[in-house]
Design a protein around this motif. Structure first.
Motif, short mmCIF file in Angstrom:
data_model
loop_
_atom_site.label_atom_id
_atom_site.label_comp_id
_atom_site.label_asym_id
_atom_site.label_seq_id
_atom_site.Cartn_x
_atom_site.Cartn_y
_atom_site.Cartn_z
N GLN A 1 35.13 38.45 45.63
CA GLN A 1 33.55 38.25 45.49
C GLN A 1 32.53 37.83 46.62
O GLN A 1 31.52 38.22 46.88
CB GLN A 1 33.28 37.81 44.12
N TRP B 1 35.39 43.97 37.32
CA TRP B 1 36.85 43.21 37.38
C TRP B 1 36.91 42.46 36.29
O TRP B 1 36.56 41.36 36.40
CB TRP B 1 37.16 43.27 38.72
N ASN C 1 38.89 39.49 34.66
CA ASN C 1 39.83 38.56 35.32
C ASN C 1 41.07 38.24 34.29
O ASN C 1 40.97 38.77 33.00
CB ASN C 1 39.23 37.18 35.86
N LEU D 1 40.39 37.16 43.23
CA LEU D 1 39.29 37.97 42.82
C LEU D 1 37.96 37.12 43.07
O LEU D 1 37.05 37.76 43.67
CB LEU D 1 39.15 38.12 41.17
N TYR D 2 38.15 35.66 43.02
CA TYR D 2 36.43 35.18 43.35
C TYR D 2 36.73 35.04 45.02
O TYR D 2 35.57 35.11 45.41
CB TYR D 2 36.66 33.69 42.70
N SER E 1 48.39 33.51 37.03
CA SER E 1 47.06 34.16 36.57
C SER E 1 45.89 33.58 37.10
O SER E 1 44.96 34.16 37.54
CB SER E 1 47.03 33.95 34.83
N SER E 2 46.04 32.02 37.42
CA SER E 2 45.05 31.53 38.00
C SER E 2 44.84 31.76 39.63
O SER E 2 44.02 32.07 40.32
CB SER E 2 45.01 29.72 37.85
N ILE F 1 32.61 40.09 38.36
CA ILE F 1 33.88 39.57 37.73
C ILE F 1 33.65 39.26 36.18
O ILE F 1 32.69 38.50 35.95
CB ILE F 1 34.52 38.22 38.29
N ARG G 1 34.23 37.28 33.01
CA ARG G 1 34.95 36.12 32.94
C ARG G 1 35.76 35.82 31.77
O ARG G 1 35.55 35.05 30.79
CB ARG G 1 34.22 34.81 33.31
N ASN H 1 43.24 35.03 39.70
CA ASN H 1 41.65 34.85 39.43
C ASN H 1 41.04 34.48 40.97
O ASN H 1 40.10 34.61 41.09
CB ASN H 1 41.62 33.78 38.27
N LYS I 1 30.09 30.62 41.04
CA LYS I 1 31.68 30.92 41.31
C LYS I 1 32.37 29.63 40.77
O LYS I 1 32.19 28.69 41.51
CB LYS I 1 31.99 31.44 42.34
#
Length: 255
Positions: free
Chosen positions: A204, A171, A173, A200-201, A193-194, A212, A214, A197, A2
């Motif tokens: 996880q 998912w 990203n 999301l991480y 956007s970052s 995810i 990528r 993301n 990750k």
């Protein structure tokens, strides 16, 4: 492995710089370059609290939804349910063909342009109640959450709760830097956007059944991809970007 927070922000900022470098040439571009760009650009002229604007209404936007029979057949054959936004409205049919040709996997879709993830998760709940769920769920949602990033993680948690621990959520990203906006808004797009993301991480770490895909990192690795594989900074170019993104998805779903 990750990516850590510094990697996400550093590489994301570099991606924003590459895109923003051409802002003087694109900031006056019309938002009506395509129906899909129109749908995504439904935000108001205000930059909003997070710099990317304020999301507009999405309920009358273009959408693509499989029939009841397709959802039932997909569940019965252990296929994939997909919930996405305008990127998926554009690319969903090509993805379904790619999956079917690869190994016969069926895809049923509920894709809606301009829809934030809250709406996608509402659709997931409705479809789960109506038809049940297969073992794999594809979430291709989040691009429209740049307008209100703090609400995103709760929707990821909702989706994971609906799906449960015995199914896998894939998912895709995010990489959003709209070409037809000013340089400051482009930078806000990349920052948001970052931020999405990272959420999301972080999720996880909590959910072992969250995978995810990528897309953002695939684009960042070679800066020319941002120009060649995204036609407007959001939607994949066709066929180049569409093929690349769909192949990443297929490889993840079938691995």
């Amino acid at each position: 492995m990750k990516p850590n927070r510094r990697q996400i922000f550093t590489v994301g900022a570099a991606a924003a710089a590459v895109t923003a470098a051409g802002a003087a040439q694109t900031q006056t571009a019309s938002a009506n370059t395509s129906a899909f760009t129109n749908a995504f650009a439904g935000a108001s002229a205000s930059t909003g609290p997070y710099g990317s604007g304020v999301a507009g209404s999405w309920t009358s936007a273009t959408h693509a939804i499989s029939t009841a029979a397709q959802f039932q057949r997909t569940r019965e054959t252990n296929g994939v349910y997909m919930f996405g936004d305008s990127i998926s409205v554009q690319d969903g049919k090509a993805l379904a063909i790619r999956l079917l040709n690869r190994n016969g996997t069926q895809l049923a879709v509920h894709n809606w342009s301009s829809r934030p993830t809250s709406g996608a998760v509402d659709a997931l709940q409705q479809i789960a109640s109506a038809y049940g769920l297969p073992r794999r769920i594809l979430m291709a949602s989040g691009s429209n959450d740049i307008f209100d990033p703090p609400k995103f993680r709760a929707q990821v948690d909702r989706a994971m709760s609906i799906v449960g621990r015995d199914r896998t959520v894939f998912w895709v990203n995010l990489q959003v830097v709209r070409k037809a906006v000013t340089a400051p808004v482009q930078l806000a797009d990349q920052r948001n956007s970052s931020w999405l993301n990272m959420q999301l991480y972080d999720a996880q770490e909590q959910y072992s059944n969250l995978r995810i895909i990528r897309w953002a990192e695939w684009l960042w690795v070679k800066p020319y991809r941002l120009a060649n594989y995204l036609r407007d900074g959001v939607h994949p170019s066709v066929p180049l970007g569409q093929d690349a993104r769909n192949e990443l998805i297929v490889q993840s779903l079938l691995s």
